[in-house]
Write a protein that holds these residues in place. Structure first.
Motif, PDB file in Angstrom:
ATOM      1  N   GLU A 263       0.807  -1.217   0.000  1.00  0.00           N
ATOM      2  CA  GLU A 263       0.000   0.000   0.000  1.00  0.00           C
ATOM      3  C   GLU A 263       0.845   1.275   0.000  1.00  0.00           C
ATOM      4  OE1 GLU A 263      -3.159   0.146   2.861  1.00  0.00           O
ATOM      5  OE2 GLU A 263      -3.755  -1.927   2.445  1.00  0.00           O
ATOM      6  N   VAL A 264       2.124   1.170   0.350  1.00  0.00           N
ATOM      7  CA  VAL A 264       2.993   2.349   0.339  1.00  0.00           C
ATOM      8  C   VAL A 264       4.116   2.220  -0.693  1.00  0.00           C
ATOM      9  CG1 VAL A 264       2.479   2.914   2.741  1.00  0.00           C
ATOM     10  CG2 VAL A 264       4.485   1.539   2.211  1.00  0.00           C
ATOM     11  N   ARG A 265       4.172   1.100  -1.374  1.00  0.00           N
ATOM     12  CA  ARG A 265       5.256   0.857  -2.333  1.00  0.00           C
ATOM     13  C   ARG A 265       5.276   1.895  -3.455  1.00  0.00           C
ATOM     14  NH1 ARG A 265       4.285  -4.430  -4.692  1.00  0.00           N
ATOM     15  NH2 ARG A 265       4.593  -5.094  -2.537  1.00  0.00           N
ATOM     16  N   ALA A 266       4.115   2.230  -4.010  1.00  0.00           N
ATOM     17  CA  ALA A 266       4.072   3.212  -5.095  1.00  0.00           C
ATOM     18  C   ALA A 266       4.538   4.583  -4.607  1.00  0.00           C
ATOM     19  CB  ALA A 266       2.672   3.303  -5.681  1.00  0.00           C
ATOM     20  N   ALA A 267       4.145   4.955  -3.400  1.00  0.00           N
ATOM     21  CA  ALA A 267       4.590   6.241  -2.840  1.00  0.00           C
ATOM     22  C   ALA A 267       6.102   6.231  -2.607  1.00  0.00           C
ATOM     23  CB  ALA A 267       3.852   6.547  -1.548  1.00  0.00           C
ATOM     24  N   ALA A 268       6.639   5.093  -2.176  1.00  0.00           N
ATOM     25  CA  ALA A 268       8.088   4.979  -1.966  1.00  0.00           C
ATOM     26  C   ALA A 268       8.834   5.086  -3.298  1.00  0.00           C
ATOM     27  CB  ALA A 268       8.419   3.672  -1.264  1.00  0.00           C
ATOM     28  N   ALA A 269       8.302   4.439  -4.325  1.00  0.00           N
ATOM     29  CA  ALA A 269       8.915   4.528  -5.656  1.00  0.00           C
ATOM     30  C   ALA A 269       8.837   5.965  -6.179  1.00  0.00           C
ATOM     31  CB  ALA A 269       8.230   3.569  -6.623  1.00  0.00           C
TER      32      ALA A 269
END
Length: 193
Positions: free
Chosen positions: A137-143
């Motif tokens: 759920e936070v992977r896209a924001a981290a990328a």
């Protein structure tokens, strides 16, 4: 136009002139190509987790001292001698040589990256490890944060281009804030009044 008594006219400010005077176009073009290719490879080929982005941003931030340190040594090496710039740096001697403006901007980019790394790493650790938000759920924001920091570095080292450095800084900050909010949404009451 008459100047008020005692006032000094400020120099004309031109982002375009600054950019061309430093002859940084090849740096900018090459950096944008390499940065974009690197981001695409990490996101599309390597496909790492949010924790992987924490490690990648950490390693990138930790290595940002190399270009400006090498420049300081190079510009402070006396003509006709080897290693005098290195000796001066290691001996904490004054480094009086005139350095190009990009060196100072690279120092600023490094300092800002170290400051921001704490915010990013804390947001991912808080959300995923402490609040148990699923990592996906936070992977896209981290990328997205990684991409923003890549372009922030490029647009900080290059002479100022209207608002791009600031825009990427703000978008990276927004990604961290999003991750923190995801974690905060999982907070539950733990005491009674």
């Amino acid at each position: 136009m008459a100047e008020a008594k005692g006032k000094v006219a400020s120099p004309e400010h031109s982002l375009t002139r600054m950019f061309y005077e430093e002859a940084m176009t090849p740096f900018l073009v090459l950096s944008l190509i390499m940065g974009t290719a690197g981001c695409a490879a990490v996101i599309l080929v390597w496909r790492i987790s949010a924790f992987g982005y924490v490690g990648l941003v950490g390693v990138s931030s930790a290595a940002m001292w190399m270009p400006y340190l090498m420049a300081l040594i190079y510009f402070n090496t006396d003509k006709g001698t080897m290693f005098t710039g290195l000796y001066k740096k290691l001996a904490y001697a004054p480094l009086p040589a005139e350095i190009p403006p990009w060196v100072k901007r690279a120092m600023v980019a490094h300092n800002n990256s170290l400051e921001n790394f704490m915010l990013f790493a804390t947001s991912v650790i808080f959300a995923c490890l402490m609040m148990k938000v699923p990592e996906k759920e936070v992977r896209a924001a981290a990328a997205f944060y990684f991409v923003c920091r890549t372009y922030y570095y490029i647009f900080t080292v290059a002479p100022a281009i209207f608002m791009l450095k600031t825009a990427f800084w703000c978008m990276g900050w927004g990604a961290c804030t999003f991750i923190f909010v995801k974690g905060l949404l999982e907070c539950k009451s733990v005491y009674d009044l």
